[in-house]
Design an enzyme around this catalytic site. Sequence first.
Site, PDB file in Angstrom:
ATOM      1  CB  THR A 173      34.329   6.388  19.538  1.00 44.55           C
ATOM      2  OG1 THR A 173      33.020   6.092  20.006  1.00 44.55           O
ATOM      3  CG2 THR A 173      35.352   6.004  20.582  1.00 44.55           C
ATOM      4  N   GLY A 194      29.956  -0.110  25.986  1.00 44.28           N
ATOM      5  CA  GLY A 194      30.527  -0.705  24.774  1.00 44.28           C
ATOM      6  C   GLY A 194      31.974  -1.109  24.976  1.00 44.28           C
TER       7      GLY A 194
HETATM    8  C1  SD4 Z   1      30.598   2.086  21.602  1.00 47.03           C
HETATM    9  N1  SD4 Z   1      32.533   2.023  20.181  1.00 47.03           N
HETATM   10  O1  SD4 Z   1      30.126   2.561  22.625  1.00 47.03           O
HETATM   11  C2  SD4 Z   1      31.611   2.908  20.853  1.00 47.03           C
HETATM   12  C3  SD4 Z   1      30.901   3.858  19.989  1.00 47.03           C
HETATM   13  C4  SD4 Z   1      31.514   4.157  18.701  1.00 47.03           C
HETATM   14  O2  SD4 Z   1      31.152   4.518  16.542  1.00 47.03           O
HETATM   15  O3  SD4 Z   1      32.677   4.079  18.488  1.00 47.03           O
HETATM   16  N2  SD4 Z   1      30.702   4.437  17.772  1.00 47.03           N
HETATM   17  O4  SD4 Z   1      30.247   1.010  21.140  1.00 47.03           O
END
Ligand code: SD4
Length: 331
Positions: free
Chosen positions: A191, A221
């Site tokens: 992300t 998320g």
């Molecule tokens: C989520 N925080 O959808 C995001 C994904 C992410 O490392 O950052 N993954 O939970």
Amino acid sequence: MQRRTFLKNSATGTAGLVSSSVLASCGEMDKSVKALPQEMENVRPIVICTWDFHNASAKAWEVLKDGGSSLDAVEMGVKVEEADIENQTVGVGGRPDRDGKVTLDACIMDKNGNCGAVLCMQNIAHPISVARMVMEETPHVMLAGKGAEQFAMEQGFNKTDLLTEKSKKEWMEWKKTSKYQPIINIENHDTIGMLAIDKNGDLAGACTTSGMAYKLAGRVGDSPIIGAGLFVDNAVGAATATGVGEEVVRTVGSFLIVELMRQGKSPQEACEEGVKRIIEKNRNKLDFQIGFIAINKKGETGGYCIQPGFTYRTFSKAGHVNNPSDSYITS
Ligand code: SD4
């Protein structure tokens, strides 16, 4: 544990920051901005982002160095990753949910505390720009699912198939076992959360993701949730997160970090405290990654994470640097 110095861009402490934030919270924001400490003059503009997204941070820097706003910089910056089909965690090319659908989450926040977000949106390549339009063109903060997609189309965004052959192949392979197991530090690019201060000293932030691979349909998320995946307070600083979003939501992580900075912690100290809160709730199952980055009004930056392997980029007059983050677990 390897320790790097807490205050990255300045040898000074946070006394100036506290006084400017107190002034600002008394409604004297303009005065406090004018009274910015000299060292900030040397730091701004500056951009910081999660992971080693060098093209994205370089794009944001291009906007900032030409006098552009932090809001434009973070939008243009993260769009680079949204467009990159090789990046399987953001935008086009993102890994799908368990049903094979790529659903995107993004949010953006400006210097005035305005914000916009899209959640679980399909078929649109640049969720961050849709989020900005939600912020600027509607009376709302969040649009989700079909409504977000419909709004984007009405605003002139093209319908795009987000599932690439590569991501589709991997998903079909995954279906053989259908085991939901988030992978720590997926290929070291994940992300993208980006924070910037422009030449006027104003902050903005953006965060965009395809979320956890093979999530349940409809899962959202932290990334598009203001306060969790991103928070900006122009009087204090900003923070953003990467990693398993459920845990970030449970601690309202980015808001927490900004509030800790308001109380006088450096960005580094605040990120460490944010991670500590998550660790306290998960003592027996620390098998996931969370990384936070933060910047304060003076342009000091910090980052901290649970597992080794997280890095974050900074780009300012001082240079373009990929900073290895300290981690709670060190081996
Ligand atoms: C989520 N925080 O959808 C995001 C994904 C992410 O490392 O950052 N993954 O939970």
